[in-house]
Design an enzyme around this catalytic site. Structure first.
Site, PDB file in Angstrom:
ATOM      1  N   LYS A  10      15.356 -47.270 -27.015  1.00  0.00           N
ATOM      2  CA  LYS A  10      14.098 -48.101 -26.505  1.00  0.00           C
ATOM      3  C   LYS A  10      14.297 -49.510 -26.389  1.00  0.00           C
ATOM      4  O   LYS A  10      13.899 -50.147 -25.359  1.00  0.00           O
ATOM      5  CB  LYS A  10      13.036 -47.562 -27.532  1.00  0.00           C
ATOM      6  CG  LYS A  10      11.548 -48.510 -27.209  1.00  0.00           C
ATOM      7  CD  LYS A  10      11.182 -48.253 -25.916  1.00  0.00           C
ATOM      8  CE  LYS A  10      10.000 -49.486 -25.482  1.00  0.00           C
ATOM      9  NZ  LYS A  10       8.726 -48.836 -24.529  1.00  0.00           N
TER      10      LYS A  10
ATOM     11  N   CYS B 245       5.860 -56.003 -24.129  1.00  0.00           N
ATOM     12  CA  CYS B 245       7.297 -55.224 -24.547  1.00  0.00           C
ATOM     13  C   CYS B 245       8.418 -55.957 -24.369  1.00  0.00           C
ATOM     14  O   CYS B 245       9.182 -56.289 -25.285  1.00  0.00           O
ATOM     15  CB  CYS B 245       7.012 -53.838 -23.584  1.00  0.00           C
ATOM     16  SG  CYS B 245       5.667 -53.106 -23.573  1.00  0.00           S
TER      17      CYS B 245
HETATM   18  N1  SAJ Z   1       9.137 -59.326 -14.521  1.00  0.00           N
HETATM   19  C1  SAJ Z   1      10.028 -60.130 -13.774  1.00  0.00           C
HETATM   20  N2  SAJ Z   1      11.019 -59.686 -12.798  1.00  0.00           N
HETATM   21  C2  SAJ Z   1      11.392 -58.391 -12.507  1.00  0.00           C
HETATM   22  C3  SAJ Z   1      10.343 -57.278 -13.437  1.00  0.00           C
HETATM   23  C4  SAJ Z   1       9.535 -58.054 -14.128  1.00  0.00           C
HETATM   24  O1  SAJ Z   1       9.916 -61.500 -14.048  1.00  0.00           O
HETATM   25  O2  SAJ Z   1      11.942 -58.225 -11.919  1.00  0.00           O
HETATM   26  C5  SAJ Z   1       8.373 -59.635 -15.317  1.00  0.00           C
HETATM   27  C6  SAJ Z   1       6.703 -59.350 -15.007  1.00  0.00           C
HETATM   28  O3  SAJ Z   1       6.138 -60.046 -14.197  1.00  0.00           O
HETATM   29  C7  SAJ Z   1       6.057 -59.390 -16.477  1.00  0.00           C
HETATM   30  C8  SAJ Z   1       7.319 -58.694 -17.458  1.00  0.00           C
HETATM   31  O4  SAJ Z   1       8.577 -58.865 -16.764  1.00  0.00           O
HETATM   32  O5  SAJ Z   1       5.673 -60.437 -16.855  1.00  0.00           O
HETATM   33  C9  SAJ Z   1       7.299 -57.156 -17.685  1.00  0.00           C
HETATM   34  O6  SAJ Z   1       6.780 -56.622 -16.702  1.00  0.00           O
HETATM   35  P1  SAJ Z   1       7.512 -55.045 -16.472  1.00  0.00           P
HETATM   36  O7  SAJ Z   1       6.721 -54.435 -15.304  1.00  0.00           O
HETATM   37  O8  SAJ Z   1       8.941 -55.144 -16.308  1.00  0.00           O
HETATM   38  O9  SAJ Z   1       7.253 -54.218 -17.735  1.00  0.00           O
HETATM   39  P2  SAJ Z   1       6.175 -53.960 -18.861  1.00  0.00           P
HETATM   40  O10 SAJ Z   1       6.198 -54.854 -20.073  1.00  0.00           O
HETATM   41  O11 SAJ Z   1       5.106 -53.589 -18.022  1.00  0.00           O
HETATM   42  O12 SAJ Z   1       6.815 -52.268 -19.278  1.00  0.00           O
HETATM   43  C10 SAJ Z   1       7.964 -52.203 -19.939  1.00  0.00           C
HETATM   44  C11 SAJ Z   1       8.673 -50.959 -19.260  1.00  0.00           C
HETATM   45  N3  SAJ Z   1      10.251 -51.138 -19.409  1.00  0.00           N
HETATM   46  C12 SAJ Z   1      11.110 -51.014 -18.553  1.00  0.00           C
HETATM   47  O13 SAJ Z   1      10.729 -50.976 -17.222  1.00  0.00           O
HETATM   48  C13 SAJ Z   1      12.625 -50.713 -19.137  1.00  0.00           C
HETATM   49  C14 SAJ Z   1       7.854 -49.712 -19.730  1.00  0.00           C
HETATM   50  O14 SAJ Z   1       8.673 -48.496 -19.079  1.00  0.00           O
HETATM   51  C15 SAJ Z   1       7.817 -49.829 -21.275  1.00  0.00           C
HETATM   52  O15 SAJ Z   1       7.292 -48.520 -21.590  1.00  0.00           O
HETATM   53  C16 SAJ Z   1       7.088 -50.730 -21.493  1.00  0.00           C
HETATM   54  O16 SAJ Z   1       7.768 -52.097 -21.169  1.00  0.00           O
HETATM   55  C17 SAJ Z   1       6.967 -50.588 -23.196  1.00  0.00           C
HETATM   56  O17 SAJ Z   1       5.887 -50.342 -23.576  1.00  0.00           O
HETATM   57  O18 SAJ Z   1       7.991 -50.975 -23.755  1.00  0.00           O
END
Ligand code: SAJ
Length: 427
Positions: free
Chosen positions: A208, A262
């Site tokens: 994780k 996360c």
């Molecule tokens: N972000 C970027 N660039 C990207 C992707 C995301 O700047 O290319 C930023 C987003 O704007 C946001 C942050 O990262 O601020 C996180 O967003 P996210 O959509 O990547 O992730 P979370 O936090 O909503 O959810 C993540 C997910 N983990 C993965 O994709 C590996 C989700 O599957 C997990 O269940 C969740 O964390 C968790 O609970 O840990």
């Protein structure tokens, strides 16, 4: 149908993970008891309502509660499966705050019975099952792997897609013993369509953390490349698109920083435990945490009133936890600027927000797109333009239709390109 004190599944923590998980099990024919220490949350769910925004969740919870399959209370009840889905936030000194996990573990002891399975879903530092939960169970007289079963099954759902991903995602289940993993897997197999992989508990804890750390490090790389492009005279978004045509490259997106509970949190669990072995992970966190300040540094000096489009930490959700937009707002205010925030998705804002788009943009000197909500595509720049004092837009996500904004008279500055003003003065 059970009575008030018997359930098949007892879920501790009715938050973003616990509530959808409880409701989904209930909708699939299990008698579920949801537990939350917050009486308001218990009352809300008890009347079939929800306290968080997630597509489809309200209908699911209402159905589960009205059918009697989902009940809620402040204390655990006897059950066959206990799922711990409580928050594991960061302390101010970047350490995992495990108080809710400890409290949940203690709370279930009085109702634990022989043969029960306890599953930790909360994201936790490596060794939590082995060194934190197992000793508590054993001190209460249980033999883990024999009289009760303990496993870690990390949640992996993406906010905004939680209900679908609860069913379709593959799951990793790490047992304290192989029997523990098998015991937990039997339950999840009745809900999950994805594949279920069995391993040991510490491996599952690390899986994780590895997933979210991979994403954080990759986003830090994207943010760093975006900064390079701004001075190199290239367009990061074009670089990313073309580099990702390579079959083994997957550069993530640059943005205003990394938010949510996360990705901006979990890598610290590794840094905290293994500081000498995690220089890259720490640096990635620091790179991403520094982006809001870079955005603020790019704001032209003449901009006295700044409008932020979006407060949530990512597009199409209401969740503002660790949102870069909040950091940007407070850094802007610290420079003496007036900040107005518009986010039609956020109903319980942690900072004051404008009641309407008009209110947010009136007499504004600069608009910054901080959250890529789809509804922001519907904004008509020609209608916004006459309300503002200066027509300037910073897009931190490469999200809006720049031609349309330019046509309405806006000076468009795009993160990751030479138009981003941080370096204008240096060229
Ligand atoms: N972000 C970027 N660039 C990207 C992707 C995301 O700047 O290319 C930023 C987003 O704007 C946001 C942050 O990262 O601020 C996180 O967003 P996210 O959509 O990547 O992730 P979370 O936090 O909503 O959810 C993540 C997910 N983990 C993965 O994709 C590996 C989700 O599957 C997990 O269940 C969740 O964390 C968790 O609970 O840990």
């Amino acid at each position: 149908m059970g009575n008030d004190t018997t359930s098949e599944i007892c879920v501790l923590g009715m938050g973003y993970i616990g509530l959808p998980t409880a409701a989904m099990f209930a909708a699939n024919g299990f008698r579920v008891h949801g537990v939350d220490t917050n009486p308001e949350v218990v009352a809300t769910i008890g009347r079939g309502d929800i306290h968080i925004e997630e597509p489809g969740l309200k209908t699911l919870v209402r159905g589960a509660v009205s059918s009697g399959m989902l009940r809620v209370g402040e204390e655990p009840v006897p059950a066959n499966l206990f799922i711990i889905a409580v928050p594991t936030p960061l302390t101010s000194d970047k350490k995992a705050d495990m108080r809710a996990v400890d409290a949940a573990t203690r709370a279930l002891l009085p109702v634990l019975r022989p043969g029960n399975t306890v599953v930790l879903e909360s994201t936790s530092p490596p060794g939590t099952c082995r060194n934190r939960i197992r000793p508590v169970l054993e001190a209460a007289g249980w033999k883990v792997g024999e009289t009760v079963f303990l496993a870690h099954c990390p949640e992996r759902v993406l906010p905004g897609r939680i209900l679908a991903e609860l069913i379709t995602n593959d799951r990793v289940i790490g047992g304290m013993t192989p029997a523990c993993a098998r015991s937990a897997a039997r339950w999840y197999a009745r809900l999950v369509d994805g594949e279920i992989f069995l391993t040991d508990a510490t491996t599952a804890e690390l899986v994780k953390l590895a997933e979210n750390t991979y994403r954080d490090v990759n986003i830090a790389l994207a943010n760093e490349l975006a900064s390079v492009c701004e001075v190199a005279g290239a367009n990061f978004w074009e670089v990313q698109r073309l580099a990702n045509r390579h079959p083994r490259v997957n550069i993530h997106r640059a943005g205003p920083g990394v938010g949510g509970h996360c990705i901006s949190v979990d890598p610290w669990f590794l840094v905290e435990m293994f500081p000498d072995r995690t220089p890259l992970i720490r640096t990635a966190r620091e790179v991403n945490d520094a982006v809001p300040a870079r955005v603020v540094a790019s704001v032209p000096g003449a901009a006295e009133t700044v409008t932020l489009l979006g407060l949530a930490f990512k597009g199409n959700v209401d969740d503002c936890r660790e949102s870069p937009a909040i950091a940007i707002a407070s850094l802007l205010e610290a420079t003496g600027r007036a900040v107005r925030v518009y986010d039609p998705l956020v109903h319980r804002p942690p900072v004051p927000i404008a009641a309407s788009l008009e209110e947010a943009v009136r007499d504004s000197d600069l608009i910054i797109l901080t959250t890529p909500h789809d509804v922001f595509h519907d904004i008509d720049p020609a209608r916004v333009a006459p309300l503002t004092r200066r027509r300037a837009l910073i897009d931190t996500h490469d999200f809006l239709d720049h031609e349309r904004w330019r046509a309405a008279g806006f000076d468009v500055m795009l993160r990751g390109t030479p138009s981003f003003p941080a370096y204008r003065d240096q060229r």
